[in-house]
Design a protein around this motif. Sequence first.
Motif: not given
Length: 869
Positions: A824-849
């Motif tokens: 509610h805070f983010w959307f009311r502030s003007g954010t257009k979309k949000m993503g939720y993940l239980p845990t963050l996967p291992v990220l590299d240059a190819g998966t960050v995007s």
Amino acid sequence: MNRLSLSIFILCVSAIPVGNLMSQTQRNHGWVVSGNSSKLLIQGKEISNSRDEFRFKAPEGMNQIQEIDYYLMLGEYYLRKKDKVGIANILYDLRTKKGEYAFADSLLTSLWKQSQGEEVQAIKILDTYVQKEPNTYFRNLAKNMRTNLFQTGEDEKKSMVRMDCQKNKPYYSLCRVFRLQYYIDLPSGKEKDMHKHFVNIMRVSSPFFEDPNLEWIPLLDRIDEDLPAKLTFLGFVREGIHLQKMIMDLEKIADGFVSENSNERMAFFQILSGDYLAAEESLLNFVKLAKGKKASILNRVYVKLGALAYLQKDYKKSLDYYLKLDLSNWSADIHHPYLNEPMSISGVKDLISVTLYKVSGAEVALKALQKIKDPEKLTEADIWPKLRISQMLMDQNPELSSRMTDEIIYMAQEKKWRRLEYAATILQGYNQIYRKEFRKSTIELTKSRGILDEENAFYAAEFLRNFGFVFAHTASGKKGPVNGNIRDGVSDYLQNNLYEDLYYIRNYRPLAFSTDLFFEYALSHLRDDNDVWGLLDSIYKYNVVKWTRSLKGSPHSLFQIQFVDKQFQYLSGFSTTRESKFFDSTYADSRETESQIQRKNEEESVRNLESAKHPTVLLLPYKEEFYLFTFNPRESKRNQLNWKVIRSQRPDTSEVIESVRELVSSSKDNETVQIYLNESGASLMRTLKKEMKDTGFVFFFSLQPGSDPQKPLNVFSWKCPQNMRSLEGKGMNLVETAYFEGSRILKEKERLHLWDFPANAGSANAVANLSWSCKSETGSFEEIPFLKLFRRIDYRTVPRMVVYTERVVGKSFSDYSWHYQWLHFWFRSGTKKMGYLPTLPVLDAGTVSGLADPTRYREEGVWIYATAQ
């Protein structure tokens, strides 16, 4: 009439509860009140205390900035005590110092002269300093102080010089106050870019809550004792309360008590903030101080206490407070808490009768009202209790009630008492429903709309008028054209529902026609009429109201403006005479303009669904069942929106699942189904992801118009945490704390902000108290409190998208309420979309995007759009 006759009027007696003293949050800088003792701290170090009577001591072990703070703080104490020796000691010490002490010398000397009545000399001292001072910073400090101390005139605004403030310069706290004054005086009340002004005011007031150097503002009571009121009338009531506490603490330390004026003003601010319990304590502190004072003064406070207890639905306590009134010493200066106008003895008895009704029922209240004797010459104030009798008689004797109300209407028309005529006409409209005179009822309700003039427009109760049409047509058994009345009534109720209890008092709402009954009648009519859009609108807003009323506490930062504006509309009668000059000020005009801008920007319309491209599901609870709405953009306009009632208390019942399957099968080209995010929608989503793995499910948050530019997003995160630092150079932009929390503005607009840091353990008792911290590469400790985000994120700093993990909120997504408030805070502030993940996967240059790809969230995560897509 005396106290005894008042107790006969009320017919019962009870004792008044004793409140606790207002608690004081511990400061580490400035004056600190602790029980009956107090002390002066400079950056956490105790310098002086009440045990040594704050005797002057030359400062030791301090730098120049700290010494100047010490002189100013001790000086404000001596000024208040009129301690000539104390001031002389400070001035002697200042004049022996080398460095930037000259302004403190001139300032305290000028203030001392002013306190001795030597106004001309006081002004001359500051003017001489301004003429001789070569440094622009110090010269502007003196100019602003002169404006504060000696500018006079009806306009409350001050011509302040805008200042840039740095912590490494002396007089930093004074500079910050002057900067705040400059910004609060910029808005003129009506301009189109008002929101920009309010964002700036939020930014310049935020440091007072965050910066340890600003925990105390020396000489605030001298600089501008009305600064808390100005902020409050702008809508920044939390900020007003924060500064008012400083003024009150200095009173407590120097005078030994907080003045009646300050207690009563603080109570008004607390009422505007929605903290009725704290306001009650402030008024009880007033009562303790006012023993032996005029009964008329105590009467004013007991009326407020009784009205406050009523707002808290503690009707027994409300009655106890009213019993303290002494009507033999009534004053015309006492204002009606809910109407903000002078209140007669008849008026106060009318007010009390509603509380009496709540405690003892209509019969007892009627007996009390009937004891009111008419004067020889009736005024409008004398007639209101008669309308109250009519209101309470309606259940028992609608015929008599109707005759009485008719007489009141005729008299009000003759005397041009518009508010009385309006209230009586609405009441008569309901009365005719009781009498089965349905056509007459609609005539009265129609007639009521043209009664109020502009001066009395605030008194209108459109939802009562519209509710009345619905009750009349439904009770008549005839199918009437009331769909528009339902829509308008529900919209007005959405805006004003928090004050529903007050409509019994100020609008003489009929007691038997409840809002619950209205919704039953309205939904029944809309179902029979197959008005599916009207049905969705009513159920949707019903749920918004339920959620709003379930919230504990009032909003923060810019979110508080609309709330405070409503509080002013209904509760301005709790103000003190000191605030009267601000009701017609540009501060009030600016608040109203900003509130309207925010409300317009946040307006939701179920018709926005018509532009949705994805199949859509809304599962909306109503009492012990659900209304399921499905929207299929592939169907013809007439058949796009469908509904059914699910007679179950389980949101994931098989009937709901099958309806979604049908929606998916009829939309074969579309792999994505969007679900409205509420508690039942979240529960349904969990089941659908298991049952229908080939379909992509996303959430949408509101029915506001959609405006996402859908541009590629660059990924940003906080540079401080260890786990983020390891992602540097892998497509991740890491930024300093100030940029990530919104204190500073990033040039890149198309941003995704990644949050994957654990919430601090001590912050887990409420969402608003969440905070996140880390140790940076340099070894410094950095923290982002959620309340700081509230104050910092605005249209210039909000990211297009936020991705976060379970660690951030500290609870899984199944614990819906915490996540909802975060979203509610983010959307009311003007954010257009949000993503939720239980845990963050291992990220590299190819998966960050890939964090900006909805398919990434299909299995374990959740993707939420701000609006229906």
